[in-house]
Scaffold this active site. Structure first.
Site, mmCIF file in Angstrom:
data_model
loop_
_atom_site.group_PDB
_atom_site.id
_atom_site.type_symbol
_atom_site.label_atom_id
_atom_site.label_comp_id
_atom_site.label_asym_id
_atom_site.label_seq_id
_atom_site.Cartn_x
_atom_site.Cartn_y
_atom_site.Cartn_z
ATOM 1 N N ASP A 64 -49.731 -51.205 100.039
ATOM 2 C CA ASP A 64 -50.180 -50.928 98.672
ATOM 3 C C ASP A 64 -49.383 -49.720 98.187
ATOM 4 O OD1 ASP A 64 -51.424 -50.193 96.329
ATOM 5 O OD2 ASP A 64 -53.466 -50.248 97.147
ATOM 6 N N SER A 141 -36.588 -54.384 84.252
ATOM 7 C CA SER A 141 -36.883 -55.318 83.171
ATOM 8 C C SER A 141 -36.029 -54.989 81.959
ATOM 9 C CB SER A 141 -38.371 -55.197 82.804
ATOM 10 O OG SER A 141 -38.661 -55.841 81.587
ATOM 11 N N TYR A 154 -45.977 -50.534 79.087
ATOM 12 C CA TYR A 154 -45.157 -51.181 80.117
ATOM 13 C C TYR A 154 -43.699 -50.734 79.990
ATOM 14 C CZ TYR A 154 -42.592 -54.817 82.607
ATOM 15 O OH TYR A 154 -41.733 -55.489 83.447
ATOM 16 N N LYS A 158 -41.201 -48.646 82.644
ATOM 17 C CA LYS A 158 -39.901 -49.139 83.091
ATOM 18 C C LYS A 158 -38.758 -48.232 82.619
ATOM 19 C CE LYS A 158 -40.988 -52.788 85.507
ATOM 20 N NZ LYS A 158 -40.677 -52.858 86.952
#
Length: 295
Positions: A64, A141, A154, A158
């Site tokens: 994790d 991304s 998000y 990134k």
């Protein structure tokens, strides 16, 4: 021939699962893969993909990236092994109007996408430095290179990963450690289905202004269309990871799709950003339309 040892995070589905299976099933048995995931129960999907256990090429580990103790245990498990390639692939998404994003949801995104990447690299980098060899591959991304509507948190996570890795790559050059960011666009995985987002018909949007609600509805329709028409298959995206593993001098960035190339070029050609903002708005919401549909 000595195997190339690879540790991959986020192997319960999607790109991580696909990459682990591809390397473990290599016909020449060139790789030893440590496929890690938060929930080991999900490892059955990977084993089924391979037709059962592959003790010589695959080991499934619990890891994790938000838990330093879990990371330390995984690092101890591979201690003594020569870890050649570290793939930081674990990630989560968060979509929706910024007003609907709770503090906890935003913290979770950064804890996995950014701090999880930092912790993972910290756990395995010292051994690579001592050996003066290694590769670090990070699943990033298109949203780390340019802002996407209703993905502000998000994208922020990134963008942070991009800055982290670009800065780190400079320092790692004398250690013969190559760092590569794989810039993924839409991919046919469960990522879109699993990301956190408000129900367009739910109560979370009721406090929003009608125009923003309308834009969000239109963005969801745009996403569905984009993923239906242009999303890449996982196998296609895996080529970028395989090249980063096998190329003598891999690049810092590898973009898996040219779908957003015109917008990317515009972002670079117009440094003040205004042309990009207009073009992205037109791409998503329609040319010249300044407001959303009424809900």
């Amino acid at each position: 021939m000595e195997k190339t040892t690879v540790l991959i995070t986020g192997c319960s589905s999607g790109i991580g699962l696909g990459l682990a299976a591809r390397l473990a099933d290599d016909t020449a048995h060139r790789f030893k893969v440590y496929a890690t995931m938060r929930d080991l129960a999900k490892g059955e999907q990977l084993l089924e993909r391979l037709g059962g256990c592959c003790p010589n090429t695959l080991e499934v580990l619990q890891l994790d990236v938000t838990d330093p103790r879990s990371l330390a245990a995984a690092a101890r498990r591979v201690q003594g092994q020569r870890l050649d390639v570290l793939v930081c692939n674990a990630g989560v998404g968060l979509m929706g109007p910024l007003e609907t994003c709770s503090d906890q949801a935003m913290k979770t995104v950064f804890d996995v996408n950014f701090f999880g990447t930092v912790r993972t690299i910290q756990a395995f980098l010292p051994a690579m430095k001592r050996r003066r060899a290694g590769r670090i591959i990070v699943s990033s991304s298109i949203g780390g290179l340019q802002g996407l509507p209703f993905n502000s948190v998000y994208c922020a996570s990134k963008f942070a990963v991009e800055g982290l890795c670009e800065s780190l790559a400079i320092v790692l050059q004398p250690f013969n450690i190559h760092l590569t960011l794989v810039e993924c666009g839409p991919v046919k995985t469960s990522f879109l289905a699993n990301l956190q987002r408000p129900d367009p018909e739910g109560s979370e949007l009721q406090g929003l202004d009608a125009e923003t609600r309308g834009l969000y509805h239109r963005y969801l329709r745009h996403c569905q269309s984009l993923f239906h028409d242009t999303a890449q298959e996982v196998e296609e995206v895996l080529q970028a990871f395989l090249e980063a593993i096998g190329t003598p001098c891999p690049p810092l960035r590898c973009v898996t799709t040219q779908l957003f190339a015109p917008l990317s070029r515009l972002r670079l050609a117009s440094p003040d950003g205004s042309a990009y903002v207009r073009a992205m708005h037109d791409f998503v919401f329609g040319h010249g339309e300044a407001s959303g549909d009424q809900p």
